[in-house]
Design a protein around this motif. Structure first.
Motif, PDB file in Angstrom:
ATOM      1  N   VAL A  94       0.853  -1.192   0.000  1.00 58.72           N
ATOM      2  CA  VAL A  94       0.000   0.000   0.000  1.00 58.72           C
ATOM      3  C   VAL A  94       0.891   1.246   0.000  1.00 58.72           C
ATOM      4  CG1 VAL A  94      -1.718   1.325   1.289  1.00 58.72           C
ATOM      5  CG2 VAL A  94      -1.868  -1.176   1.202  1.00 58.72           C
ATOM      6  N   ILE A  95       0.665   2.111  -0.973  1.00 60.57           N
ATOM      7  CA  ILE A  95       1.434   3.348  -1.096  1.00 60.57           C
ATOM      8  C   ILE A  95       0.607   4.476  -0.493  1.00 60.57           C
ATOM      9  CG2 ILE A  95       2.437   4.987  -2.725  1.00 60.57           C
ATOM     10  CD1 ILE A  95       2.990   2.518  -4.536  1.00 60.57           C
ATOM     11  N   VAL A  96       1.191   5.138   0.499  1.00 58.73           N
ATOM     12  CA  VAL A  96       0.509   6.220   1.212  1.00 58.73           C
ATOM     13  C   VAL A  96       1.057   7.546   0.685  1.00 58.73           C
ATOM     14  CG1 VAL A  96       0.085   7.255   3.477  1.00 58.73           C
ATOM     15  CG2 VAL A  96       0.297   4.761   3.263  1.00 58.73           C
ATOM     16  N   ARG A  97       0.183   8.370   0.156  1.00 55.82           N
ATOM     17  CA  ARG A  97       0.609   9.678  -0.341  1.00 55.82           C
ATOM     18  C   ARG A  97       0.883  10.616   0.828  1.00 55.82           C
ATOM     19  NH1 ARG A  97      -1.158  10.355  -5.977  1.00 55.82           N
ATOM     20  NH2 ARG A  97      -1.962   8.343  -6.616  1.00 55.82           N
ATOM     21  N   THR A  98       1.877  11.457   0.628  1.00 52.12           N
ATOM     22  CA  THR A  98       2.277  12.397   1.666  1.00 52.12           C
ATOM     23  C   THR A  98       2.232  13.819   1.120  1.00 52.12           C
ATOM     24  OG1 THR A  98       4.622  12.341   1.069  1.00 52.12           O
ATOM     25  CG2 THR A  98       3.862  10.698   2.675  1.00 52.12           C
ATOM     26  N   ASP A  99       2.344  14.782   2.023  1.00 62.32           N
ATOM     27  CA  ASP A  99       2.581  16.148   1.579  1.00 62.32           C
ATOM     28  C   ASP A  99       3.868  16.135   0.762  1.00 62.32           C
ATOM     29  OD1 ASP A  99       0.395  17.317   2.839  1.00 62.32           O
ATOM     30  OD2 ASP A  99       1.531  17.838   4.643  1.00 62.32           O
ATOM     31  N   TRP A 100       3.965  16.995  -0.207  1.00 58.99           N
ATOM     32  CA  TRP A 100       5.175  17.066  -1.012  1.00 58.99           C
ATOM     33  C   TRP A 100       6.243  17.819  -0.233  1.00 58.99           C
ATOM     34  CZ3 TRP A 100       4.827  17.591  -6.967  1.00 58.99           C
ATOM     35  CH2 TRP A 100       4.053  16.559  -7.471  1.00 58.99           C
ATOM     36  N   GLN A 101       7.453  17.313  -0.314  1.00 55.43           N
ATOM     37  CA  GLN A 101       8.588  17.934   0.365  1.00 55.43           C
ATOM     38  C   GLN A 101       9.768  17.918  -0.615  1.00 55.43           C
ATOM     39  OE1 GLN A 101      10.936  15.901   3.608  1.00 55.43           O
ATOM     40  NE2 GLN A 101       9.693  17.283   4.855  1.00 55.43           N
ATOM     41  N   PRO A 102      10.266  19.078  -1.029  1.00 55.03           N
ATOM     42  CA  PRO A 102      11.349  19.103  -2.016  1.00 55.03           C
ATOM     43  C   PRO A 102      12.628  18.456  -1.485  1.00 55.03           C
ATOM     44  CG  PRO A 102      10.696  21.347  -1.381  1.00 55.03           C
ATOM     45  CD  PRO A 102       9.861  20.397  -0.590  1.00 55.03           C
ATOM     46  N   ARG A 103      13.313  17.743  -2.380  1.00 57.36           N
ATOM     47  CA  ARG A 103      14.589  17.098  -2.044  1.00 57.36           C
ATOM     48  C   ARG A 103      15.522  17.158  -3.246  1.00 57.36           C
ATOM     49  NH1 ARG A 103      15.697  15.224   3.280  1.00 57.36           N
ATOM     50  NH2 ARG A 103      13.674  15.484   4.259  1.00 57.36           N
ATOM     51  N   ARG A 104      16.760  17.460  -2.993  1.00 54.93           N
ATOM     52  CA  ARG A 104      17.770  17.439  -4.052  1.00 54.93           C
ATOM     53  C   ARG A 104      18.189  16.006  -4.319  1.00 54.93           C
ATOM     54  NH1 ARG A 104      20.429  22.844  -2.213  1.00 54.93           N
ATOM     55  NH2 ARG A 104      19.539  24.111  -3.866  1.00 54.93           N
ATOM     56  N   PRO A 105      18.733  15.743  -5.501  1.00 53.65           N
ATOM     57  CA  PRO A 105      19.198  14.382  -5.810  1.00 53.65           C
ATOM     58  C   PRO A 105      20.334  13.941  -4.884  1.00 53.65           C
ATOM     59  CG  PRO A 105      19.094  15.733  -7.800  1.00 53.65           C
ATOM     60  CD  PRO A 105      18.865  16.648  -6.640  1.00 53.65           C
ATOM     61  N   PHE A 106      20.390  12.651  -4.615  1.00 52.54           N
ATOM     62  CA  PHE A 106      21.457  12.061  -3.815  1.00 52.54           C
ATOM     63  C   PHE A 106      21.593  10.607  -4.241  1.00 52.54           C
ATOM     64  CE2 PHE A 106      17.463  11.712  -1.543  1.00 52.54           C
ATOM     65  CZ  PHE A 106      17.423  10.393  -1.143  1.00 52.54           C
ATOM     66  N   GLN A 107      22.701   9.997  -3.855  1.00 53.33           N
ATOM     67  CA  GLN A 107      22.909   8.586  -4.187  1.00 53.33           C
ATOM     68  C   GLN A 107      22.534   7.717  -2.995  1.00 53.33           C
ATOM     69  OE1 GLN A 107      26.988   8.267  -5.469  1.00 53.33           O
ATOM     70  NE2 GLN A 107      26.392   8.615  -7.590  1.00 53.33           N
ATOM     71  N   GLY A 108      22.094   6.512  -3.278  1.00 51.07           N
ATOM     72  CA  GLY A 108      21.774   5.560  -2.218  1.00 51.07           C
ATOM     73  C   GLY A 108      20.513   5.941  -1.481  1.00 51.07           C
ATOM     74  N   TRP A 109      20.535   5.775  -0.169  1.00 54.28           N
ATOM     75  CA  TRP A 109      19.394   6.148   0.657  1.00 54.28           C
ATOM     76  C   TRP A 109      19.897   6.910   1.869  1.00 54.28           C
ATOM     77  CZ3 TRP A 109      20.159   4.019   5.391  1.00 54.28           C
ATOM     78  CH2 TRP A 109      20.859   2.813   5.478  1.00 54.28           C
ATOM     79  N   ARG A 110      18.998   7.549   2.559  1.00 55.43           N
ATOM     80  CA  ARG A 110      19.311   8.325   3.760  1.00 55.43           C
ATOM     81  C   ARG A 110      18.317   7.961   4.851  1.00 55.43           C
ATOM     82  NH1 ARG A 110      22.901   9.083   0.800  1.00 55.43           N
ATOM     83  NH2 ARG A 110      23.738  11.006  -0.035  1.00 55.43           N
ATOM     84  N   TYR A 111      18.779   8.049   6.093  1.00 50.96           N
ATOM     85  CA  TYR A 111      17.840   7.936   7.204  1.00 50.96           C
ATOM     86  C   TYR A 111      17.003   9.210   7.240  1.00 50.96           C
ATOM     87  CZ  TYR A 111      20.515   3.989   9.082  1.00 50.96           C
ATOM     88  OH  TYR A 111      21.131   2.780   9.261  1.00 50.96           O
ATOM     89  N   LEU A 112      15.753   9.069   7.658  1.00 50.98           N
ATOM     90  CA  LEU A 112      14.841  10.198   7.771  1.00 50.98           C
ATOM     91  C   LEU A 112      14.126  10.078   9.115  1.00 50.98           C
ATOM     92  CD1 LEU A 112      13.423  12.653   6.407  1.00 50.98           C
ATOM     93  CD2 LEU A 112      11.766  11.012   5.474  1.00 50.98           C
ATOM     94  N   LYS A 113      14.420  11.013  10.006  1.00 52.00           N
ATOM     95  CA  LYS A 113      13.778  11.009  11.319  1.00 52.00           C
ATOM     96  C   LYS A 113      12.287  11.310  11.178  1.00 52.00           C
ATOM     97  CE  LYS A 113      17.892  12.701  13.648  1.00 52.00           C
ATOM     98  NZ  LYS A 113      18.481  13.839  14.349  1.00 52.00           N
ATOM     99  N   ALA A 114      11.512  10.750  12.075  1.00 50.35           N
ATOM    100  CA  ALA A 114      10.056  10.924  12.027  1.00 50.35           C
ATOM    101  C   ALA A 114       9.668  12.402  12.042  1.00 50.35           C
ATOM    102  CB  ALA A 114       9.397  10.186  13.191  1.00 50.35           C
ATOM    103  N   GLU A 115      10.361  13.210  12.826  1.00 44.60           N
ATOM    104  CA  GLU A 115       9.995  14.632  12.911  1.00 44.60           C
ATOM    105  C   GLU A 115      10.330  15.406  11.636  1.00 44.60           C
ATOM    106  OE1 GLU A 115      13.949  14.188  15.231  1.00 44.60           O
ATOM    107  OE2 GLU A 115      12.058  13.103  15.152  1.00 44.60           O
ATOM    108  N   ASP A 116      11.179  14.852  10.779  1.00 44.71           N
ATOM    109  CA  ASP A 116      11.534  15.508   9.518  1.00 44.71           C
ATOM    110  C   ASP A 116      10.742  14.980   8.322  1.00 44.71           C
ATOM    111  OD1 ASP A 116      13.473  16.993  10.873  1.00 44.71           O
ATOM    112  OD2 ASP A 116      15.022  15.478  10.523  1.00 44.71           O
ATOM    113  N   ALA A 117       9.957  13.939   8.550  1.00 41.59           N
ATOM    114  CA  ALA A 117       9.203  13.312   7.459  1.00 41.59           C
ATOM    115  C   ALA A 117       7.941  14.114   7.147  1.00 41.59           C
ATOM    116  CB  ALA A 117       8.823  11.883   7.835  1.00 41.59           C
ATOM    117  N   PRO A 118       7.561  14.178   5.864  1.00 44.81           N
ATOM    118  CA  PRO A 118       6.312  14.872   5.530  1.00 44.81           C
ATOM    119  C   PRO A 118       5.109  14.104   6.060  1.00 44.81           C
ATOM    120  CG  PRO A 118       7.215  13.797   3.592  1.00 44.81           C
ATOM    121  CD  PRO A 118       8.222  13.620   4.687  1.00 44.81           C
TER     122      PRO A 118
END
Length: 145
Positions: A94-118
């Motif tokens: 199930v894909i849950v849509r979120t508010d849009w949050q701009p992000r620049r390109p990066f390689q691999g993956w990054r951790y995302l803290k709950a308070e920083d997530a859209p």
């Protein structure tokens, strides 16, 4: 508190395209008699796995914006047929849509803290998910989303 992962969704131009791809992969596994589960393969195994599988999600960056997420239910390290260590992030289909949050390109993956997530799109903004993807992209580029 759950920890999330942020990743570019390479090859998808919209959430709708990602949803169609997930549905196609699940149908293919069903036809082949394989376990009907969805995963994303990565090169690196997250060191903070227990925090991630405790309610964390994979947030997808599509066309320069975080647009959706999938719950990570399990992390499975494995070695591929070339002897390279890899990892499968087992995802809720199930894909849950979120508010849009701009992000620049990066390689691999990054951790995302709950308070920083859209935030997930709530009932007050659910109509945004019904907008055509091109319109959403144009509004995002104008800074209106």
């Amino acid at each position: 508190m759950a920890l999330n992962i942020l990743k570019l969704c390479v090859g998808c131009d919209s959430v709708e395209e990602l949803e169609a791809w997930v549905a196609q992969k699940l149908a293919e596994r069903r036809r082949n008699g394989e376990p009907v589960e969805h995963w994303h393969t990565t090169r690196m195994v997250p060191a903070r796995g227990p925090e991630i599988t405790d309610g964390g999600s994979l947030y997808w960056v599509i066309k320069g914006n975080v647009q959706c997420r999938q719950l990570i239910t399990e992390i499975r390290p494995f070695t591929d047929d070339q002897g390279i260590g890899r990892c499968r992030l087992i995802l809720d289909p199930v894909i849950v849509r979120t508010d849009w949050q701009p992000r620049r390109p990066f390689q691999g993956w990054r951790y995302l803290k709950a308070e920083d997530a859209p935030a997930d799109l709530g009932k007050g903004r659910a109509g945004m998910a019904e907008m055509p993807p091109k319109l959403r992209q144009e509004l995002a580029e104008l800074g209106l989303l």
